[in-house]
Design a protein around this motif. Sequence first.
Motif, PDB file in Angstrom:
ATOM      1  N   UNK A  97       0.841  -1.201   0.000  1.00 15.22           N
ATOM      2  CA  UNK A  97       0.000   0.000   0.000  1.00 15.22           C
ATOM      3  C   UNK A  97       0.879   1.254   0.000  1.00 15.22           C
ATOM      4  N   UNK A  98       1.972   1.228   0.731  1.00 15.35           N
ATOM      5  CA  UNK A  98       2.872   2.370   0.787  1.00 15.35           C
ATOM      6  C   UNK A  98       3.447   2.685  -0.594  1.00 15.35           C
ATOM      7  N   UNK A  99       3.855   1.655  -1.334  1.00 18.58           N
ATOM      8  CA  UNK A  99       4.397   1.862  -2.679  1.00 18.58           C
ATOM      9  C   UNK A  99       3.326   2.356  -3.639  1.00 18.58           C
ATOM     10  N   UNK A 100       2.124   1.820  -3.528  1.00 19.53           N
ATOM     11  CA  UNK A 100       1.046   2.246  -4.412  1.00 19.53           C
ATOM     12  C   UNK A 100       0.647   3.701  -4.152  1.00 19.53           C
ATOM     13  N   UNK A 101       0.822   4.148  -2.918  1.00 25.58           N
ATOM     14  CA  UNK A 101       0.469   5.526  -2.565  1.00 25.58           C
ATOM     15  C   UNK A 101       1.604   6.524  -2.821  1.00 25.58           C
ATOM     16  N   UNK A 102       2.762   6.015  -3.248  1.00 28.66           N
ATOM     17  CA  UNK A 102       3.941   6.866  -3.433  1.00 28.66           C
ATOM     18  C   UNK A 102       3.883   7.571  -4.788  1.00 28.66           C
ATOM     19  N   UNK A 103       3.561   8.859  -4.799  1.00 31.10           N
ATOM     20  CA  UNK A 103       3.418   9.600  -6.056  1.00 31.10           C
ATOM     21  C   UNK A 103       4.730   9.740  -6.806  1.00 31.10           C
ATOM     22  N   UNK A 104       5.864   9.629  -6.097  1.00 26.62           N
ATOM     23  CA  UNK A 104       7.162   9.728  -6.758  1.00 26.62           C
ATOM     24  C   UNK A 104       7.470   8.500  -7.614  1.00 26.62           C
ATOM     25  N   UNK A 105       6.687   7.436  -7.462  1.00 27.54           N
ATOM     26  CA  UNK A 105       6.840   6.249  -8.294  1.00 27.54           C
ATOM     27  C   UNK A 105       5.772   6.190  -9.383  1.00 27.54           C
ATOM     28  N   UNK A 106       5.079   7.295  -9.551  1.00 22.36           N
ATOM     29  CA  UNK A 106       4.078   7.427 -10.614  1.00 22.36           C
ATOM     30  C   UNK A 106       4.744   8.139 -11.789  1.00 22.36           C
ATOM     31  N   UNK A 107       4.849   7.488 -12.934  1.00 19.92           N
ATOM     32  CA  UNK A 107       5.574   8.054 -14.060  1.00 19.92           C
ATOM     33  C   UNK A 107       4.962   9.363 -14.546  1.00 19.92           C
ATOM     34  N   UNK A 108       3.656   9.515 -14.430  1.00 16.04           N
ATOM     35  CA  UNK A 108       3.028  10.753 -14.888  1.00 16.04           C
ATOM     36  C   UNK A 108       3.523  11.965 -14.096  1.00 16.04           C
ATOM     37  N   UNK A 109       3.888  11.753 -12.826  1.00 11.41           N
ATOM     38  CA  UNK A 109       4.452  12.833 -12.014  1.00 11.41           C
ATOM     39  C   UNK A 109       5.725  13.367 -12.654  1.00 11.41           C
ATOM     40  N   UNK A 110       6.575  12.441 -13.111  1.00 11.89           N
ATOM     41  CA  UNK A 110       7.845  12.836 -13.726  1.00 11.89           C
ATOM     42  C   UNK A 110       7.646  13.348 -15.151  1.00 11.89           C
ATOM     43  N   UNK A 111       6.657  12.816 -15.847  1.00  8.74           N
ATOM     44  CA  UNK A 111       6.362  13.322 -17.192  1.00  8.74           C
ATOM     45  C   UNK A 111       5.930  14.791 -17.121  1.00  8.74           C
ATOM     46  N   UNK A 112       5.164  15.127 -16.093  1.00 11.31           N
ATOM     47  CA  UNK A 112       4.769  16.524 -15.918  1.00 11.31           C
ATOM     48  C   UNK A 112       5.966  17.386 -15.539  1.00 11.31           C
ATOM     49  N   UNK A 113       6.790  16.906 -14.616  1.00  3.90           N
ATOM     50  CA  UNK A 113       7.966  17.671 -14.194  1.00  3.90           C
ATOM     51  C   UNK A 113       8.916  17.931 -15.362  1.00  3.90           C
ATOM     52  N   UNK A 114       8.932  17.013 -16.324  1.00  5.52           N
ATOM     53  CA  UNK A 114       9.801  17.156 -17.494  1.00  5.52           C
ATOM     54  C   UNK A 114       9.073  17.759 -18.685  1.00  5.52           C
ATOM     55  N   UNK A 115       7.893  18.319 -18.427  1.00  7.94           N
ATOM     56  CA  UNK A 115       7.108  19.056 -19.419  1.00  7.94           C
ATOM     57  C   UNK A 115       6.711  18.200 -20.623  1.00  7.94           C
ATOM     58  N   UNK A 116       6.504  16.917 -20.377  1.00  6.06           N
ATOM     59  CA  UNK A 116       6.027  16.031 -21.442  1.00  6.06           C
ATOM     60  C   UNK A 116       4.504  16.006 -21.496  1.00  6.06           C
ATOM     61  N   UNK A 117       3.870  16.291 -20.361  1.00  2.00           N
ATOM     62  CA  UNK A 117       2.413  16.372 -20.314  1.00  2.00           C
ATOM     63  C   UNK A 117       2.026  17.592 -19.489  1.00  2.00           C
ATOM     64  N   UNK A 118       0.791  18.030 -19.653  1.00  3.40           N
ATOM     65  CA  UNK A 118       0.312  19.195 -18.914  1.00  3.40           C
ATOM     66  C   UNK A 118      -0.046  18.821 -17.483  1.00  3.40           C
ATOM     67  N   UNK A 119      -0.203  19.835 -16.642  1.00  2.00           N
ATOM     68  CA  UNK A 119      -0.616  19.602 -15.261  1.00  2.00           C
ATOM     69  C   UNK A 119      -1.984  18.933 -15.237  1.00  2.00           C
ATOM     70  N   UNK A 120      -2.878  19.372 -16.125  1.00  4.08           N
ATOM     71  CA  UNK A 120      -4.216  18.789 -16.174  1.00  4.08           C
ATOM     72  C   UNK A 120      -4.167  17.304 -16.516  1.00  4.08           C
ATOM     73  N   UNK A 121      -3.328  16.949 -17.492  1.00  6.46           N
ATOM     74  CA  UNK A 121      -3.195  15.534 -17.870  1.00  6.46           C
ATOM     75  C   UNK A 121      -2.576  14.709 -16.748  1.00  6.46           C
TER      76      UNK A 121
END
Length: 214
Positions: A97-121
């Motif tokens: 549960x801890x890993x599933x709740x970890x947003x830093x292991x969500x690829x979309x978080x990093x895609x947004x940080x690297x400007x590959x997707x919008x904040x909304x996406x």
Amino acid sequence: MLLLEEIYKSYKAQNSAHFNLRIHRGLGWFKKALELDQDLEFKFISLWISFHAIYADDRDTILAPAKLYQFLETLCQKDLDQKINHMIWEKYSQPIRSLLDNSYLDQSFWDYRNQKISLENCQEDQKNQNQQIQNALQERNSVEVLRLLFHRFYTLHHQLMHGGITYHSSLNHKSFEESCRILAALMPVFICILIENAKALDLKKPFYPVAQVS
């Protein structure tokens, strides 16, 4: 010698050379991982290689969601002793549960940080993933929990292998500790299920079989 190795050797003569190669490689990397308790980054790498040794047959489809889901679903179906369910819902429910709740292991978080997707996406993707996690937990869907969990592992693996993590960083210690605990518990169960169901689960030849160049 691991009990798992003894089981493998007792079945070896009945199985194909390709199947035996997969298990042999998976066991080798799993054994190495057991020696690396003080070096979690390399322990994770060894466990990850062990998984891919028994799973991947084509480097271009490793990340294919349908392929991963099918593999995990088959393992769960063949797990007559319900060992996987026991690990997911009882023994390792908290770190999972801890890993599933970890947003830093969500690829979309990093895609947004690297400007590959919008904040909304990014927010929409995270909302969908959170709903998938909640549904899987409420329905006690072991296959879906494993699928979501392994996508977290993929993100951690990419961060590590592409130099996105500092060696022995305190920021990532918990992620590696929890990931290693879970993978180290799952791998011998996965391998054992494969060995005991070799005829049904003898996959295609490994993408990198043993080859000699004259």
